[in-house]
Scaffold this motif. Structure first.
Motif, short mmCIF file in Angstrom:
data_model
loop_
_atom_site.label_atom_id
_atom_site.label_comp_id
_atom_site.label_asym_id
_atom_site.label_seq_id
_atom_site.Cartn_x
_atom_site.Cartn_y
_atom_site.Cartn_z
N LEU A 162 0.81 -1.29 0.08
CA LEU A 162 -0.12 -0.14 0.10
C LEU A 162 0.98 1.27 -0.10
N LYS A 163 1.97 1.03 0.27
CA LYS A 163 2.94 2.55 0.44
C LYS A 163 3.15 3.05 -0.94
N THR A 164 2.84 2.27 -1.87
CA THR A 164 2.86 2.86 -3.46
C THR A 164 1.65 2.96 -4.18
N HIS A 165 0.54 2.88 -3.35
CA HIS A 165 -1.10 3.11 -3.60
C HIS A 165 -1.45 4.31 -3.15
N LYS A 166 -2.51 4.81 -3.61
CA LYS A 166 -3.32 6.09 -3.03
C LYS A 166 -3.95 5.68 -1.94
N VAL A 167 -3.69 6.55 -0.69
CA VAL A 167 -4.42 6.28 0.48
C VAL A 167 -4.96 7.70 1.09
N VAL A 168 -6.25 7.45 1.54
CA VAL A 168 -7.05 8.82 2.10
C VAL A 168 -6.99 8.95 3.34
N VAL A 169 -7.01 10.03 3.95
CA VAL A 169 -7.02 10.47 5.40
C VAL A 169 -8.29 11.47 5.47
N LEU A 170 -8.42 11.91 6.77
CA LEU A 170 -9.43 12.98 7.30
C LEU A 170 -8.63 14.17 6.97
N ARG A 171 -9.09 15.21 6.12
CA ARG A 171 -8.59 16.45 6.10
C ARG A 171 -8.26 17.16 7.24
N GLY A 172 -6.86 17.69 7.61
CA GLY A 172 -6.41 18.34 8.69
C GLY A 172 -5.89 17.35 9.81
N SER A 173 -6.19 15.95 9.69
CA SER A 173 -5.92 14.91 10.88
C SER A 173 -4.16 14.98 10.76
N PRO A 174 -3.60 14.94 12.07
CA PRO A 174 -2.15 14.79 12.06
C PRO A 174 -1.63 13.35 11.74
N ILE A 175 -2.61 12.43 11.93
CA ILE A 175 -2.07 11.14 11.72
C ILE A 175 -1.57 10.67 10.29
N ILE A 176 -1.89 11.75 9.18
CA ILE A 176 -1.03 11.71 8.09
C ILE A 176 0.50 11.53 8.21
N ASN A 177 0.94 11.97 9.40
CA ASN A 177 2.29 12.07 9.68
C ASN A 177 2.76 10.65 9.91
N ASN A 178 1.82 9.76 10.38
CA ASN A 178 2.29 8.28 10.72
C ASN A 178 2.50 7.73 9.13
N LEU A 179 1.66 8.11 8.39
CA LEU A 179 1.98 7.50 6.88
C LEU A 179 3.26 7.85 6.32
N ARG A 180 3.36 9.09 6.29
CA ARG A 180 4.56 9.65 5.71
C ARG A 180 5.87 9.06 6.50
N ALA A 181 5.80 9.12 7.83
CA ALA A 181 7.04 8.57 8.50
C ALA A 181 7.10 6.86 8.32
N ALA A 182 6.05 6.52 7.62
CA ALA A 182 6.37 4.96 7.26
C ALA A 182 6.76 4.68 5.77
N GLY A 183 6.59 5.55 5.21
CA GLY A 183 7.05 5.72 3.69
C GLY A 183 6.09 5.90 2.61
N PHE A 184 4.91 6.18 3.04
CA PHE A 184 3.68 6.23 1.96
C PHE A 184 3.83 7.20 0.95
N GLN A 185 3.68 6.87 -0.10
CA GLN A 185 3.97 7.92 -0.98
C GLN A 185 3.07 8.87 -1.90
#
Length: 260
Positions: free
Chosen positions: A144-167
């Motif tokens: 999934l790190k090379t697939h599109k993933v959606v998060v809630l707008r404004g949520s800080p948990i997007i940083n978890n995905l960035r730190a894990a290498g989601f692109q």
């Protein structure tokens, strides 16, 4: 200021004394801008958004565990039973900027720690990646790190995905919108707190069997928090009101009502 002649039997010293008292009296009438006036302590007002099962609107009415808890605490304190709704992450933003608001549910993350007063813990949540049940079984955390993933707008948990290498990351304005994007194949996965996305499925009457949990990536405790502009005494009033609701069973009944 000039005074007339002393009355018979009235000494000059008495005249000066009464004159001084007169000036002191006039001092009490000096405009407020010249005299320091204590500012009233701001009272807390609650704001929320679309974050089931903690707070959301249906048919124009607010509901959710934290929403109903806020109303019950307000009732106990003799305050207006009211929650103001803001779109997206605006409620969090204006609270962080110093407006006298309380906001919920708010994840207690390191970047937010010094920006709010943390009043009442609501629940610990896992942040989970969801895919469609029909997705290929090999679609897992790494792929999934090379697939599109959606998060809630404004949520800080997007940083978890960035730190894990989601692109490939995108956002949506609500959990229901995240599910729509997932169902329509616009994204490969949705990333959110498990209870929030599960509650959104129930509200949208979508069978949980339509989706599959791939992996948990991070966790946090959700809180009812407030602005730093709210004083310690006012904040403590709400904490004590919550303690009373825990003691009399009200909070437990609300958790049961919303499946928490």
């Amino acid at each position: 200021m000039r005074f007339g002649r002393p009355a018979p039997g009235c000494s000059r010293r008495s005249v000066l004394l009464w004159g001084g008292l007169g000036l002191a009296g006039w001092a009490g009438l000096v405009p407020g801008r010249l005299r320091a006036q204590p500012r009233p302590e701001p009272l807390l007002h609650w704001v929320g958004g679309d974050l089931p099962p903690f707070v959301w609107q249906a048919d124009g009415r607010g509901q959710g565990y934290a929403h109903d808890l806020a109303l019950a605490m307000a009732r106990r304190l003799g305050r207006p039973e009211q929650v103001q709704f803001f779109p997206g992450a605006r409620g969090v933003k204006v609270t962080a900027e110093g407006e006298p608001y309380g906001v919920f549910p708010l994840a207690r993350t390191p970047d937010r720690e010094q920006g709010f007063r943390w009043l009442i813990p609501l629940q610990r949540v896992d942040y989970t990646l969801f895919v469609r049940a029909a997705a290929p079984p090999e679609l897992g955390l790494e792929s999934l790190k090379t697939h599109k993933v959606v998060v809630l707008r404004g949520s800080p948990i997007i940083n978890n995905l960035r730190a894990a290498g989601f692109q490939q990351l995108t956002d949506a304005t609500s959990y229901r919108d995240m599910l729509r994007m997932l169902d329509e194949g616009m994204v490969a996965a949705a990333y959110a707190g498990r209870p929030m996305l599960r509650a959104a499925m129930r509200e949208a009457q979508l069978a949980p069997a339509r989706y599959r949990e791939v992996a948990n990536l991070g966790e946090a405790v959700l809180y009812m928090a407030c602005s730093l502009s709210i004083g310690a005494e006012e904040a403590q009033r709400w904490v004590e009101a919550h303690k009373a609701l825990e003691a009399d069973g009200t909070a437990a009944r609300l958790r049961e009502r919303y499946g928490l």
